[in-house]
Design an enzyme around this catalytic site. Structure first.
Site, mmCIF file in Angstrom:
data_model
loop_
_atom_site.group_PDB
_atom_site.id
_atom_site.type_symbol
_atom_site.label_atom_id
_atom_site.label_comp_id
_atom_site.label_asym_id
_atom_site.label_seq_id
_atom_site.Cartn_x
_atom_site.Cartn_y
_atom_site.Cartn_z
ATOM 1 N N LYS A 122 0.799 -1.235 0.000
ATOM 2 C CA LYS A 122 0.000 0.000 0.000
ATOM 3 C C LYS A 122 0.832 1.286 0.000
ATOM 4 O O LYS A 122 0.368 2.321 -0.475
ATOM 5 C CB LYS A 122 -0.924 0.022 1.229
ATOM 6 C CG LYS A 122 -2.157 -0.843 1.094
ATOM 7 C CD LYS A 122 -3.081 -0.586 2.270
ATOM 8 C CE LYS A 122 -4.316 -1.441 2.179
ATOM 9 N NZ LYS A 122 -5.315 -1.076 3.196
ATOM 10 N N ASN A 168 -4.879 2.326 -1.830
ATOM 11 C CA ASN A 168 -5.479 0.980 -1.924
ATOM 12 C C ASN A 168 -6.253 0.773 -3.228
ATOM 13 O O ASN A 168 -6.727 -0.322 -3.482
ATOM 14 C CB ASN A 168 -6.370 0.681 -0.713
ATOM 15 C CG ASN A 168 -7.735 1.319 -0.839
ATOM 16 O OD1 ASN A 168 -7.877 2.370 -1.457
ATOM 17 N ND2 ASN A 168 -8.740 0.705 -0.257
ATOM 18 N N GLY A 203 -0.880 2.475 13.142
ATOM 19 C CA GLY A 203 -0.385 2.014 11.841
ATOM 20 C C GLY A 203 -1.201 2.615 10.711
ATOM 21 O O GLY A 203 -1.867 3.652 10.880
HETATM 22 P P1 ATR Z 1 -2.169 -1.603 9.701
HETATM 23 O O1 ATR Z 1 -1.584 -1.004 8.470
HETATM 24 O O2 ATR Z 1 -3.228 -2.651 9.423
HETATM 25 O O3 ATR Z 1 -2.623 -0.591 10.689
HETATM 26 P P2 ATR Z 1 0.346 -1.965 10.997
HETATM 27 O O4 ATR Z 1 0.808 -0.706 10.360
HETATM 28 O O5 ATR Z 1 1.256 -3.135 10.999
HETATM 29 O O6 ATR Z 1 -0.996 -2.464 10.353
HETATM 30 O O7 ATR Z 1 -0.090 -1.623 12.493
HETATM 31 C C1 ATR Z 1 -0.378 -2.593 13.424
HETATM 32 C C2 ATR Z 1 -0.767 -1.924 14.756
HETATM 33 O O8 ATR Z 1 -0.985 -2.959 15.735
HETATM 34 C C3 ATR Z 1 0.323 -1.010 15.318
HETATM 35 O O9 ATR Z 1 -0.284 0.065 15.986
HETATM 36 C C4 ATR Z 1 1.038 -1.946 16.300
HETATM 37 O O10 ATR Z 1 1.722 -1.285 17.341
HETATM 38 P P3 ATR Z 1 3.268 -0.814 17.141
HETATM 39 O O11 ATR Z 1 3.196 0.442 16.354
HETATM 40 O O12 ATR Z 1 3.782 -0.646 18.508
HETATM 41 O O13 ATR Z 1 3.930 -1.939 16.389
HETATM 42 C C5 ATR Z 1 -0.139 -2.703 16.867
HETATM 43 N N1 ATR Z 1 0.282 -3.968 17.469
HETATM 44 C C6 ATR Z 1 0.666 -5.094 16.837
HETATM 45 N N2 ATR Z 1 1.007 -6.049 17.757
HETATM 46 C C7 ATR Z 1 0.813 -5.494 18.983
HETATM 47 C C8 ATR Z 1 0.974 -5.972 20.334
HETATM 48 N N3 ATR Z 1 1.393 -7.222 20.592
HETATM 49 N N4 ATR Z 1 0.666 -5.126 21.345
HETATM 50 C C9 ATR Z 1 0.242 -3.864 21.098
HETATM 51 N N5 ATR Z 1 0.070 -3.366 19.841
HETATM 52 C C10 ATR Z 1 0.353 -4.163 18.801
#
Ligand code: ATR
Length: 281
Positions: free
Chosen positions: A71, A92, A135
């Site tokens: 993306k 997208n 994210g």
């Molecule tokens: P998307 O594009 O779908 O939003 P992404 O950019 O990978 O996907 O974002 C995933 C989100 O889930 C992020 O906010 C991530 O937190 P970090 O920025 O700290 O990585 C959050 N996330 C994923 N695993 C997590 C966990 N175990 N605990 C808390 N937050 C989590």
């Protein structure tokens, strides 16, 4: 790369992409609207994104959706990117012009907001909201909520610096970062709580979130749709709160892309998407 040599003129680019529901959804609408096109899977490895995109365009691709992990990377291959995609920082939906030029937009904002308004018509857009995660999906949610007139958006994220980045970008007077450890501190002050993290998704860890302080009219929106009813939504439902599942966001971002390509929205009242949603229950 899977190619479009079998009459595919639209598709979804991703890696992996086999799990995508987009072909099923778009082909249903294409048939419904009596359009002579075919939508397929475009499995493209990140390292081949540039040349594979160019090849697909040469061989007749007219438009495509873009999903994980392309993306952001696809933006470098486009001739035009509209303001909404620039603000969200991700594309997208891409249209190939008759001159072969590629124009990108982002329909996730529409999908996110339209689903919310449809499923929670009593949501108070003039009250603050809380977003979990920072994210790509959170970016679309922040932008959508600010567009809808939400006066203040709290963002809590495991990595605080990303929430701070969104606050700087969208305005520190309207977007306020919150420590992940204190994520429940504003629950009683918000009219909407949105989970945009991957927590609660099948195969991922569960989201720990206490809704005890939520007001009765608070809307809980989880953009995860696999499973449809995450623990967060089950808990919210048990407390009598308004809930919004993530499936509609998928449907409405697709409907908006369909409209961009074919100049009309599909008919969503034929029961097809309800049946599809039923598979995730
Ligand atoms: P998307 O594009 O779908 O939003 P992404 O950019 O990978 O996907 O974002 C995933 C989100 O889930 C992020 O906010 C991530 O937190 P970090 O920025 O700290 O990585 C959050 N996330 C994923 N695993 C997590 C966990 N175990 N605990 C808390 N937050 C989590």
């Amino acid at each position: 790369m899977s190619n479009n040599g079998n009459g595919i003129t639209y598709g979804v680019m991703g890696w992996p992409v086999k799990q995508s529901l987009s072909p099923e959804i778009h082909n249903h609408w294409i048939t419904q609207q009596d359009i002579k096109e075919r939508y397929g899977l475009l499995e493209i490895e990140p390292k081949h994104l540039k040349e594979n995109t160019a090849q697909l365009v040469v061989s007749g691709l007219k438009g495509f959706n873009v999903t994980v992990p392309h993306k952001i990377a696809i933006m470098a291959e486009l001739d035009d990117i509209d303001d909404i995609a620039k603000i969200v920082g991700a594309v997208n939906t891409v249209t190939v012009g008759e001159d072969g030029k590629l124009s990108g937009t982002n329909t996730d904002v529409y999908g996110f907001l339209h689903n919310l308004k449809l499923k929670a018509p009593n949501w108070c857009a003039d009250k603050p909201a809380l977003i979990l995660g920072a994210g790509g999906a959170a970016r679309a949610a922040v932008y959508g909520l600010l567009q809808a007139g939400v006066p203040k958006v709290y963002i809590t994220n495991r990595t605080l610096s990303k929430a701070e980045g969104l606050s700087r970008e969208f305005g520190s007077d309207v977007v306020m970062p919150i420590l992940w450890e204190s994520r429940e501190s504003v629950v009683g002050d918000v009219a909407l709580i949105v989970n945009t993290t991957t927590l609660g998704m099948a195969g991922c860890a569960e989201l720990e979130f206490d809704l005890t302080a939520a007001q009765k009219q608070t809307v809980i929106y989880d953009i995860v749709y696999k499973p449809l009813m995450t623990n967060l939504l089950l808990d919210a439902e048990a407390r009598g709160l308004n809930i919004v599942t993530g499936f509609g966001m998928l449907v409405h971002q697709a409907a908006a892309a369909f409209n961009i390509w074919f100049g009309r929205y599909p008919d969503l009242s034929d029961g097809f998407t309800d049946d599809l949603e039923g598979r995730f229950k």
